[in-house]
Design a protein around this motif. Structure first.
Motif, mmCIF file in Angstrom:
data_model
loop_
_atom_site.group_PDB
_atom_site.id
_atom_site.type_symbol
_atom_site.label_atom_id
_atom_site.label_comp_id
_atom_site.label_asym_id
_atom_site.label_seq_id
_atom_site.Cartn_x
_atom_site.Cartn_y
_atom_site.Cartn_z
ATOM 1 N N SER A 72 -44.442 15.478 -26.418
ATOM 2 C CA SER A 72 -44.871 15.844 -27.765
ATOM 3 C C SER A 72 -43.655 15.225 -28.716
ATOM 4 O O SER A 72 -44.038 14.938 -29.873
ATOM 5 C CB SER A 72 -45.033 17.335 -27.761
ATOM 6 O OG SER A 72 -46.260 17.719 -27.281
ATOM 7 N N VAL A 73 -42.615 15.922 -28.376
ATOM 8 C CA VAL A 73 -41.415 15.544 -29.116
ATOM 9 C C VAL A 73 -41.305 13.923 -29.201
ATOM 10 O O VAL A 73 -40.844 13.565 -30.627
ATOM 11 C CB VAL A 73 -39.919 16.254 -28.546
ATOM 12 C CG1 VAL A 73 -38.751 15.682 -29.549
ATOM 13 C CG2 VAL A 73 -40.144 17.734 -28.460
ATOM 14 N N ALA A 74 -41.170 13.431 -28.256
ATOM 15 C CA ALA A 74 -41.089 11.898 -28.248
ATOM 16 C C ALA A 74 -42.026 11.311 -29.250
ATOM 17 O O ALA A 74 -41.951 10.113 -30.028
ATOM 18 C CB ALA A 74 -40.914 11.291 -26.998
ATOM 19 N N ALA A 75 -43.384 11.555 -29.112
ATOM 20 C CA ALA A 75 -44.469 11.038 -29.779
ATOM 21 C C ALA A 75 -44.333 11.288 -31.020
ATOM 22 O O ALA A 75 -44.488 10.151 -32.072
ATOM 23 C CB ALA A 75 -45.658 11.843 -29.447
ATOM 24 N N LEU A 76 -43.858 12.453 -31.617
ATOM 25 C CA LEU A 76 -43.661 12.709 -33.219
ATOM 26 C C LEU A 76 -42.518 12.035 -33.585
ATOM 27 O O LEU A 76 -42.669 11.221 -34.892
ATOM 28 C CB LEU A 76 -43.719 14.058 -33.438
ATOM 29 C CG LEU A 76 -43.620 14.446 -34.810
ATOM 30 C CD1 LEU A 76 -44.467 15.901 -35.029
ATOM 31 C CD2 LEU A 76 -42.376 14.707 -35.556
ATOM 32 N N CYS A 77 -41.511 11.749 -32.770
ATOM 33 C CA CYS A 77 -40.276 11.175 -33.201
ATOM 34 C C CYS A 77 -40.617 9.493 -33.478
ATOM 35 O O CYS A 77 -40.201 8.984 -34.375
ATOM 36 C CB CYS A 77 -39.151 11.432 -32.460
ATOM 37 S SG CYS A 77 -38.611 12.882 -32.364
ATOM 38 N N ARG A 78 -41.452 8.941 -32.425
ATOM 39 C CA ARG A 78 -41.698 7.574 -32.494
ATOM 40 C C ARG A 78 -42.556 7.260 -33.739
ATOM 41 O O ARG A 78 -42.300 6.260 -34.756
ATOM 42 C CB ARG A 78 -42.476 7.318 -31.577
ATOM 43 C CG ARG A 78 -41.491 6.848 -30.186
ATOM 44 C CD ARG A 78 -42.249 6.136 -29.047
ATOM 45 N NE ARG A 78 -43.533 7.023 -28.553
ATOM 46 C CZ ARG A 78 -43.495 7.674 -27.428
ATOM 47 N NH1 ARG A 78 -42.256 8.102 -26.888
ATOM 48 N NH2 ARG A 78 -44.398 8.433 -27.307
ATOM 49 N N PHE A 79 -43.631 8.331 -34.070
ATOM 50 C CA PHE A 79 -44.538 8.009 -35.069
ATOM 51 C C PHE A 79 -43.744 7.942 -36.331
ATOM 52 O O PHE A 79 -44.140 7.260 -37.406
ATOM 53 C CB PHE A 79 -45.732 8.909 -34.913
ATOM 54 C CG PHE A 79 -46.771 8.710 -36.050
ATOM 55 C CD1 PHE A 79 -47.772 7.694 -35.660
ATOM 56 C CD2 PHE A 79 -46.762 9.207 -37.258
ATOM 57 C CE1 PHE A 79 -48.815 7.514 -36.487
ATOM 58 C CE2 PHE A 79 -47.978 8.961 -38.020
ATOM 59 C CZ PHE A 79 -48.859 8.012 -37.766
ATOM 60 N N LYS A 81 -40.430 7.929 -36.864
ATOM 61 C CA LYS A 81 -39.113 7.609 -36.940
ATOM 62 C C LYS A 81 -37.916 8.538 -36.984
ATOM 63 O O LYS A 81 -37.089 8.169 -38.030
ATOM 64 C CB LYS A 81 -38.940 6.369 -37.812
ATOM 65 C CG LYS A 81 -40.191 5.250 -37.670
ATOM 66 C CD LYS A 81 -39.833 4.035 -38.509
ATOM 67 C CE LYS A 81 -40.663 2.917 -38.201
ATOM 68 N NZ LYS A 81 -42.108 3.179 -37.695
ATOM 69 N N ILE A 82 -38.036 9.533 -36.381
ATOM 70 C CA ILE A 82 -37.021 10.543 -36.548
ATOM 71 C C ILE A 82 -35.928 10.267 -35.292
ATOM 72 O O ILE A 82 -36.344 10.175 -33.966
ATOM 73 C CB ILE A 82 -37.889 11.857 -36.292
ATOM 74 C CG1 ILE A 82 -38.662 12.324 -37.305
ATOM 75 C CG2 ILE A 82 -36.482 13.101 -36.174
ATOM 76 C CD1 ILE A 82 -39.544 13.385 -37.584
ATOM 77 N N GLN A 83 -34.468 10.491 -35.605
ATOM 78 C CA GLN A 83 -33.749 10.203 -34.829
ATOM 79 C C GLN A 83 -33.455 11.503 -33.869
ATOM 80 O O GLN A 83 -33.545 12.563 -34.380
ATOM 81 C CB GLN A 83 -32.629 9.571 -35.493
ATOM 82 C CG GLN A 83 -32.659 8.201 -36.038
ATOM 83 C CD GLN A 83 -33.201 7.265 -34.859
ATOM 84 O OE1 GLN A 83 -32.644 6.854 -34.026
ATOM 85 N NE2 GLN A 83 -34.200 6.624 -35.182
ATOM 86 N N PRO A 84 -32.791 11.342 -32.645
ATOM 87 C CA PRO A 84 -32.463 12.632 -32.002
ATOM 88 C C PRO A 84 -31.478 13.534 -32.988
ATOM 89 O O PRO A 84 -31.501 14.827 -32.640
ATOM 90 C CB PRO A 84 -31.791 12.094 -30.660
ATOM 91 C CG PRO A 84 -32.392 10.707 -30.594
ATOM 92 C CD PRO A 84 -32.661 10.159 -31.727
ATOM 93 N N ASP A 85 -30.590 13.124 -33.684
ATOM 94 C CA ASP A 85 -29.665 14.045 -34.249
ATOM 95 C C ASP A 85 -30.396 14.511 -35.375
ATOM 96 O O ASP A 85 -29.693 15.455 -36.172
ATOM 97 C CB ASP A 85 -28.346 13.015 -34.814
ATOM 98 C CG ASP A 85 -28.534 12.053 -35.857
ATOM 99 O OD1 ASP A 85 -29.809 11.490 -35.981
ATOM 100 O OD2 ASP A 85 -27.525 11.501 -36.474
ATOM 101 N N ALA A 119 -34.827 15.440 -23.240
ATOM 102 C CA ALA A 119 -33.526 14.563 -23.002
ATOM 103 C C ALA A 119 -33.994 13.516 -22.389
ATOM 104 O O ALA A 119 -33.653 12.228 -22.729
ATOM 105 C CB ALA A 119 -32.333 15.215 -22.497
ATOM 106 N N ALA A 120 -34.966 13.619 -21.250
ATOM 107 C CA ALA A 120 -35.382 12.308 -20.563
ATOM 108 C C ALA A 120 -36.358 11.471 -21.585
ATOM 109 O O ALA A 120 -36.116 10.069 -21.565
ATOM 110 C CB ALA A 120 -36.270 12.811 -19.325
ATOM 111 N N GLN A 121 -37.198 11.969 -22.184
ATOM 112 C CA GLN A 121 -38.205 11.198 -23.248
ATOM 113 C C GLN A 121 -37.462 10.725 -24.260
ATOM 114 O O GLN A 121 -37.660 9.435 -24.712
ATOM 115 C CB GLN A 121 -39.066 12.255 -23.833
ATOM 116 C CG GLN A 121 -40.339 12.794 -22.615
ATOM 117 C CD GLN A 121 -41.069 11.551 -22.281
ATOM 118 O OE1 GLN A 121 -41.396 10.715 -22.977
ATOM 119 N NE2 GLN A 121 -41.661 11.785 -20.969
#
Length: 188
Positions: A72-79, A81-85, A119-121
């Protein structure tokens, strides 16, 4: 800060368990901000968008089980364009006593399956974490049973106090003022 993620397990049977401290935190923040988390199928999560200082801040509760939270986290971040920091993950922490709460950047994952999957995603451990103490059962073999059950009355009171205390500094976190937030949160 662009994304605040609360970790937990979906479903009524997990609602009041120690493992759902992150969901409780997000629910409290959503109440404070007067927003409603809504199902978002493309992220397999409950989400709410808040506009602060002309920028969007997302609240997210993955509706996968804990060990798949990163999807879920990675999908929203990709959509978006949110960076891990730009992410804060709120989660239960076995290594802290009930009532303790700590803000931390990156580092180890402490065996937490939700953090491991995120972390893996994301391909990195470099994101912010708000660790809500739930205590440890003492024996490693009891951990799964422990986190998937509700805390006792006194533990619950202490965990809720930690959540309340950490919510008092959330605006500093949203602004990216982590040093001041840590100072206020970690100082007695």
């Amino acid at each position: 800060m662009k994304l605040i993620v609360g970790l937990g397990n979906p479903g009524k049977e997990y609602e009041h368990t120690r493992h759902n401290a992150g969901f409780v935190w997000i629910d409290c923040l959503a109440d404070e901000l007067k927003v409603t988390l809504r199902p978002e199928a493309r992220f397999n999560a409950l989400c709410a968008r808040v506009t602060m200082n002309s920028a969007d801040l997302w609240l997210l509760e993955p509706q996968t089980y804990m060990n798949r939270s990163g999807q879920s986290v990675a999908a929203l971040c990709r959509f978006y364009k949110i960076q891990p920091d730009e992410i804060l993950v709120i989660h239960d922490e076995l290594d802290l006593l009930p009532g303790a709460v700590k803000l931390k950047w990156g580092g180890g994952l402490g065996g937490h399956n939700g953090l491991k999957d995120i972390a893996a995603q994301l391909g990195t451990r470099d994101f912010w974490r708000l660790r809500i103490g739930i205590g440890h059962p003492g024996d490693r073999s009891d951990v799964v049973r422990f986190v998937l059950h509700p805390p006792g009355k006194e533990e619950s009171r202490l965990i809720n106090e930690a959540i309340d205390r950490s919510l008092q500094i959330w605006s500093l976190i949203a602004q990216g003022d982590f040093q001041t937030a840590m100072l206020k949160l970690h100082t007695k």
